[in-house]
Structure formats: C-alpha cells, structure tokens
Design an enzyme around this catalytic site. Structure first.
Site, PDB file in Angstrom:
ATOM      1  N   ASP A 223     -24.848-104.996-131.072  1.00 56.88           N
ATOM      2  CA  ASP A 223     -24.688-104.106-129.917  1.00 56.88           C
ATOM      3  C   ASP A 223     -23.584-104.588-128.975  1.00 56.88           C
ATOM      4  O   ASP A 223     -23.649-105.705-128.455  1.00 56.88           O
ATOM      5  CB  ASP A 223     -26.002-104.021-129.140  1.00 56.88           C
TER       6      ASP A 223
ATOM      7  N   ASP B 282     -35.399-103.774-130.674  1.00 60.69           N
ATOM      8  CA  ASP B 282     -35.015-103.259-131.989  1.00 60.69           C
ATOM      9  C   ASP B 282     -34.280-104.291-132.840  1.00 60.69           C
ATOM     10  O   ASP B 282     -33.945-104.017-133.994  1.00 60.69           O
ATOM     11  CB  ASP B 282     -34.179-101.976-131.850  1.00 60.69           C
TER      12      ASP B 282
END
Length: 305
Positions: free
Chosen positions: A212, A66
């Site tokens: 992240d 992603d």
C-alpha cells in the site's frame, strides 16, 4: 534454481469476487518466504499445495488488518501441527504486542519460538541476508508506516566451460576461476586466463513488492531495473481523488513508477472491491507500461536466470 512468486491474495481492504486480501508465497533457491498474511492465507496455501512448514520468514508490510489478520490463525496451525523450528517475523512496531496479547488471553504457549524483527520507519535497510540472497525494506507512503520488500539474488559465480578446462586443475584454481580470477602460478605468471576457461555468470534475479502506497517517486532508485515489480493499483484514474484520500495508487501511477524505474515486468494487485472486472485496471496501466499483468489468486511468476 527456482525463483518464483505465487499470489495468494490480490484484494484491497475487503475480500470480493473470489479475491482474498494480500498475501504472497515466495520461493528462492529452496528458501521460502511469506509476504503479508491477510485473512484466508492458510486456506490459500493449502489450495495451491504450498508447504507452510517450509516458511521460516514472514514479512508484514504494515498493520492494516487486510495485511496481517490471517497471521494469528496461521501461527496457531503451525503450533497444532507440532512445528518446532523458530519463525522470524518482520514488521513495524506493534505486531509483537498484537500476537502476545492473543496468546496470553487464549492461554496458549507455542511449541516454537518467534523471533521479532522491527522495521525502521522510513529507512531502507537489509532485513535478511545469506550467501545467496538479500532482502531489503522499501519505505512507502501510506496512512500507516509501511514498507515494501526487495528480494535480490547476490552476484553469481562464473560458470566453468567444461569443454575447455584442462586436466589436473587444483580445487583452489577452480575456485579462483569461479570468482572471476585468472589461474596464476607461484611466480606470478598467468597460467590460464579466466575468460578462456569460463562463461558469464547466470543472471541474478530480483523482485520488488510495493504494498500500500501513494504515488512515490522516491522508491524508484531502490527498485531500478528489477525483473518483476509488484505495485498496488487499488484504483483507476477516474477514482484518483479516492486514491489520494486513502493514500493509495492508481493503475496509471503504478505504471509510471514501473516505467521510470526501468523494470522488466509489472504485476498489479490490491484491487478495490468497487471493481468486479479488473480489465479496466490492466488496460489503464498498459497505456504507459506495456508489459503489465494482473497479479491474481493462484498466478505464479517464475523468474528466469
């Protein structure tokens, strides 16, 4: 001079509710950068009328799909549109192999050169630098080796007070004033004090992109006092166990990082597809850090000098 961030994608692992995977377009003093390149990035660049050919540096935080699956399509579009300027790609080890394999099996040879820069695992380092700007890596804590990125303007020259400048100053004397020095005669005598002829330098702006990551206090010194912090907020506290399992952060944890780092503004992103209405994420973060906003598609953050 401009310093702006345009959000192209705010979603987590899955695109949902009109949200695209992670990607951001950054403009700083006529320098153009792309940070992460999830699916649909080039469509978003067109949607918001951002010139992809101005981008010379692309930073990929890590190799979960992603965050980079839109890159190959973008590279081939640049090729089809006859780009010849070299392109710099920054990532952890493996991106060069991913791209090379796809080019080989499609029998494609790009019109332009790609310069790969491999990030060092768990290291804070300077990745890009010129006379006005510095880009640094920010080690993060995730299932894959992952880095955030800090964009920071260098200290600026003092401003000349045109209403107080005497006639006849030499170019080297003007340069000395901009550097914060006094104007000194050959015999060492101070002819003009700097503070009498100049104004303070404009503010040097800064932006930290924390992709992240689990809650990680170690990054606080690296992002201290930045003007804008983008920090992932994949989950809310009700789903904290899921956040720990996947090594992501909750909105509350992102706000705690912002508070401890003393940043001016917090922008949240990388939202899980389980949340259709993002207000719960924003409201949770604001219980700790009031100056919090959602970094959603099309939003532009312009930092003032």
């Amino acid at each position: 001079m401009s310093f702006s961030i345009t959000i192209l994608g705010s979603s987590g692992a899955l695109p949902a509710y009109g949200r695209f995977p992670s990607s951001q377009f950054i403009e700083i003093q006529n320098r153009y950068f792309l940070v992460d390149c999830g699916e649909g990035t080039q469509m978003q660049l067109r949607r918001y009328e951002l010139n992809v050919h101005r981008i010379n540096h692309i930073f990929i935080s890590h190799l979960h799909g992603d965050h980079y699956l839109g890159l190959m399509g973008l590279l081939l579009t640049l090729h089809l549109q006859k780009r010849t300027t070299e392109l710099h790609l920054y990532s952890h080890a493996g991106l060069d192999e991913i791209i090379t394999v796809q080019l080989r099996h499609s029998k494609s040879v790009l019109n332009y050169s790609i310069i790969f820069h491999t990030l060092t695992k768990d290291k804070h380092e300077i990745l890009f630098e010129d006379e006005h700007l510095q880009v640094e890596s920010i080690p993060l804590t995730h299932k894959l080796t992952c880095s955030g990125f800090l964009f920071r303007e260098k200290p600026k020259a003092r401003r000349l007070n045109k209403n107080r400048l005497p006639d006849g100053l030499l170019l080297q004397q003007i340069a000395a004033l901009k550097m914060g020095d006094d104007v000194i005669e050959e015999d060492g005598k101070v002819l003009y004090k700097n503070e009498d002829l100049t104004l303070t330098a404009k503010h040097s702006r800064s932006y930290a992109y924390c992709s992240d990551t689990a809650y990680e206090p170690k990054l606080i010194p690296l992002i201290k006092d930045v003007d804008l912090l983008y920090h992932e907020a994949t989950f809310i506290e009700d789903d904290k166990l899921k956040a720990k399992e996947t090594m992501h952060s909750t909105a509350l944890e992102a706000a705690q990082i912002a508070q401890l780092a003393g940043v001016k503004k917090l922008a949240l992103g990388h939202f899980s597809a389980r949340y259709k209405d993002l207000i719960v994420i924003e409201e949770e973060a604001k219980t700790i850090f009031k100056n919090t906003v959602l970094a959603t598609e099309g939003q532009n953050f312009s930092l003032e000098e």
